[in-house]
Each structure stands twice: as C-alpha cells, then as structure tokens.
Design an enzyme around this catalytic site. Sequence first.
Site, PDB file in Angstrom:
ATOM      1  N   ASN A   1      -0.209  10.413   1.984  1.00 53.72           N
ATOM      2  CA  ASN A   1      -1.322   9.572   2.427  1.00 53.72           C
ATOM      3  C   ASN A   1      -2.449  10.433   3.019  1.00 53.72           C
ATOM      4  O   ASN A   1      -2.711  10.418   4.227  1.00 53.72           O
ATOM      5  CB  ASN A   1      -0.823   8.529   3.435  1.00 53.72           C
ATOM      6  CG  ASN A   1      -1.824   7.426   3.665  1.00 53.72           C
ATOM      7  OD1 ASN A   1      -2.994   7.529   3.278  1.00 53.72           O
ATOM      8  ND2 ASN A   1      -1.378   6.368   4.312  1.00 53.72           N
TER       9      ASN A   1
ATOM     10  N   VAL B   1      -5.164  -1.382   8.114  1.00 49.39           N
ATOM     11  CA  VAL B   1      -6.460  -2.039   7.975  1.00 49.39           C
ATOM     12  C   VAL B   1      -6.594  -2.409   6.509  1.00 49.39           C
ATOM     13  O   VAL B   1      -6.327  -1.575   5.631  1.00 49.39           O
ATOM     14  CB  VAL B   1      -7.616  -1.117   8.422  1.00 49.39           C
ATOM     15  CG1 VAL B   1      -8.968  -1.765   8.143  1.00 49.39           C
ATOM     16  CG2 VAL B   1      -7.484  -0.768   9.903  1.00 49.39           C
TER      17      VAL B   1
ATOM     18  N   GLU C   1       4.427   2.166  15.357  1.00 46.91           N
ATOM     19  CA  GLU C   1       5.265   1.912  14.181  1.00 46.91           C
ATOM     20  C   GLU C   1       4.417   1.681  12.938  1.00 46.91           C
ATOM     21  O   GLU C   1       4.691   2.241  11.890  1.00 46.91           O
ATOM     22  CB  GLU C   1       6.173   0.702  14.443  1.00 46.91           C
ATOM     23  CG  GLU C   1       7.025   0.297  13.263  1.00 46.91           C
ATOM     24  CD  GLU C   1       8.075   1.329  12.875  1.00 46.91           C
ATOM     25  OE1 GLU C   1       8.536   1.276  11.727  1.00 46.91           O
ATOM     26  OE2 GLU C   1       8.436   2.196  13.693  1.00 46.91           O
TER      27      GLU C   1
ATOM     28  N   TYR D   1       0.829  -1.204   0.000  1.00 45.98           N
ATOM     29  CA  TYR D   1       0.000   0.000   0.000  1.00 45.98           C
ATOM     30  C   TYR D   1       0.870   1.265   0.000  1.00 45.98           C
ATOM     31  O   TYR D   1       0.562   2.243  -0.681  1.00 45.98           O
ATOM     32  CB  TYR D   1      -0.936   0.004   1.217  1.00 45.98           C
ATOM     33  CG  TYR D   1      -1.709   1.282   1.365  1.00 45.98           C
ATOM     34  CD1 TYR D   1      -2.807   1.556   0.555  1.00 45.98           C
ATOM     35  CD2 TYR D   1      -1.337   2.241   2.301  1.00 45.98           C
ATOM     36  CE1 TYR D   1      -3.521   2.746   0.666  1.00 45.98           C
ATOM     37  CE2 TYR D   1      -2.034   3.427   2.426  1.00 45.98           C
ATOM     38  CZ  TYR D   1      -3.119   3.679   1.613  1.00 45.98           C
ATOM     39  OH  TYR D   1      -3.808   4.862   1.736  1.00 45.98           O
TER      40      TYR D   1
ATOM     41  N   GLY E   1     -14.555   1.598  11.201  1.00 50.31           N
ATOM     42  CA  GLY E   1     -14.196   1.903  12.585  1.00 50.31           C
ATOM     43  C   GLY E   1     -13.067   1.061  13.141  1.00 50.31           C
ATOM     44  O   GLY E   1     -12.747   1.170  14.325  1.00 50.31           O
ATOM     45  N   ILE E   2     -12.437   0.260  12.309  1.00 48.58           N
ATOM     46  CA  ILE E   2     -11.376  -0.630  12.793  1.00 48.58           C
ATOM     47  C   ILE E   2     -10.133   0.161  13.199  1.00 48.58           C
ATOM     48  O   ILE E   2      -9.565  -0.062  14.276  1.00 48.58           O
ATOM     49  CB  ILE E   2     -11.034  -1.679  11.713  1.00 48.58           C
ATOM     50  CG1 ILE E   2     -12.278  -2.502  11.398  1.00 48.58           C
ATOM     51  CG2 ILE E   2      -9.880  -2.578  12.162  1.00 48.58           C
ATOM     52  CD1 ILE E   2     -12.218  -3.252  10.083  1.00 48.58           C
TER      53      ILE E   2
ATOM     54  N   TYR F   1      -6.566  10.777  10.942  1.00 45.26           N
ATOM     55  CA  TYR F   1      -5.889  11.125  12.199  1.00 45.26           C
ATOM     56  C   TYR F   1      -6.372  12.476  12.722  1.00 45.26           C
ATOM     57  O   TYR F   1      -6.541  12.661  13.925  1.00 45.26           O
ATOM     58  CB  TYR F   1      -4.377  11.142  12.006  1.00 45.26           C
ATOM     59  CG  TYR F   1      -3.793   9.796  11.635  1.00 45.26           C
ATOM     60  CD1 TYR F   1      -4.290   8.608  12.171  1.00 45.26           C
ATOM     61  CD2 TYR F   1      -2.741   9.708  10.738  1.00 45.26           C
ATOM     62  CE1 TYR F   1      -3.753   7.379  11.826  1.00 45.26           C
ATOM     63  CE2 TYR F   1      -2.198   8.479  10.385  1.00 45.26           C
ATOM     64  CZ  TYR F   1      -2.706   7.322  10.935  1.00 45.26           C
ATOM     65  OH  TYR F   1      -2.166   6.116  10.588  1.00 45.26           O
TER      66      TYR F   1
END
Length: 161
Positions: free
Chosen positions: A128, A91, A87, A29, A99-100, A135
């Site tokens: 990203n 997901v 670190e 990713y 919501g994970i 965040y």
Amino acid sequence: MSTPEIDIRPATRSDVPLIFSFIRELAEYERLSQDVVSSEERVAQTLFGPKPAAEALIATVDQQPAGFAVYFQNYSTFAGRPGIYLEDLFVRPALRGKGIGRRLLARLATIARDRGCARLEWVVLDWNEPAIRFYETLGAKPLDGWRVFSLSGKAMDDLAG
C-alpha cells in the site's frame, strides 16, 4: 470553490451500520473481503456493549460519511504508559486527498496525548504505497527489525488446548 467541511466525531451505537459498511469497503480495498467474518451485531457488541474492546471515530465531509478510524488502548512496558493502536483507518477513495485521513490521525494523536500515551502505532500492508507515503509525510517511521505475528483460528485454538 469552497473548502469542504470536515468533521471528526466519536462513533455512537447508531453508527454501527455505517461502521460495518466502512469495514467491508476497507476489506475490499485491501483485497481481504473473504476475511470479514464479523457482523453488525458483533460490531455493536464489541464497540458499544458493556465492555467495549475498541473505540471508533467517524469522519464526514459536508455532513456525508467519508471515513472512519477504529482504535484501542495498548500498553508499553518499556515506557510504563499506555499507547493507542490504530486498527483501521479508511477514507472512501473518491474523498482521498482532501485532508480527511490527516484529520482522523490528528484527532487520534490528540486523544493519545490527552490520555498520557507514549505512542500511536499501526501497521500497513507492504504493497500500500499511497498509505505508506502519506504516513511518512506525517513523520511516522516504519519500525525496522520488527515483524508482526498473528495467531488465530485453529492455531490459536490448538495452542489454547
């Protein structure tokens, strides 16, 4: 439509193949697959050996692997207290928006609070944008004026002499 059952649990040695698969998915990713030089054996040793370097959480949705977080304790000399450095947080793309990630970070915040930590911190790649927006919704703030440096490979060996 039922709400998915999200579970967050500490990783165990038997999770090493899963953790390593998450590491490889994360690297893909982040467009950094070429940088993964680790192995399942190295992950087992560094997370579950006699002197663990870090800890990990596993997220599942309806009992299926969904993501993970790898973290370790650091220290703030200014606060005179430990902190937690995240670190890796990952997901699986098909499960994002459920919501994970929030649950993984909430568990880390709980761990940090329970351990008397002054902060929970991490870095994010500047491209990203989805992660940065996520965040920020949690109340996290970028640390303006700070740059992350890394010394590794030949440069680290040269400095070590």
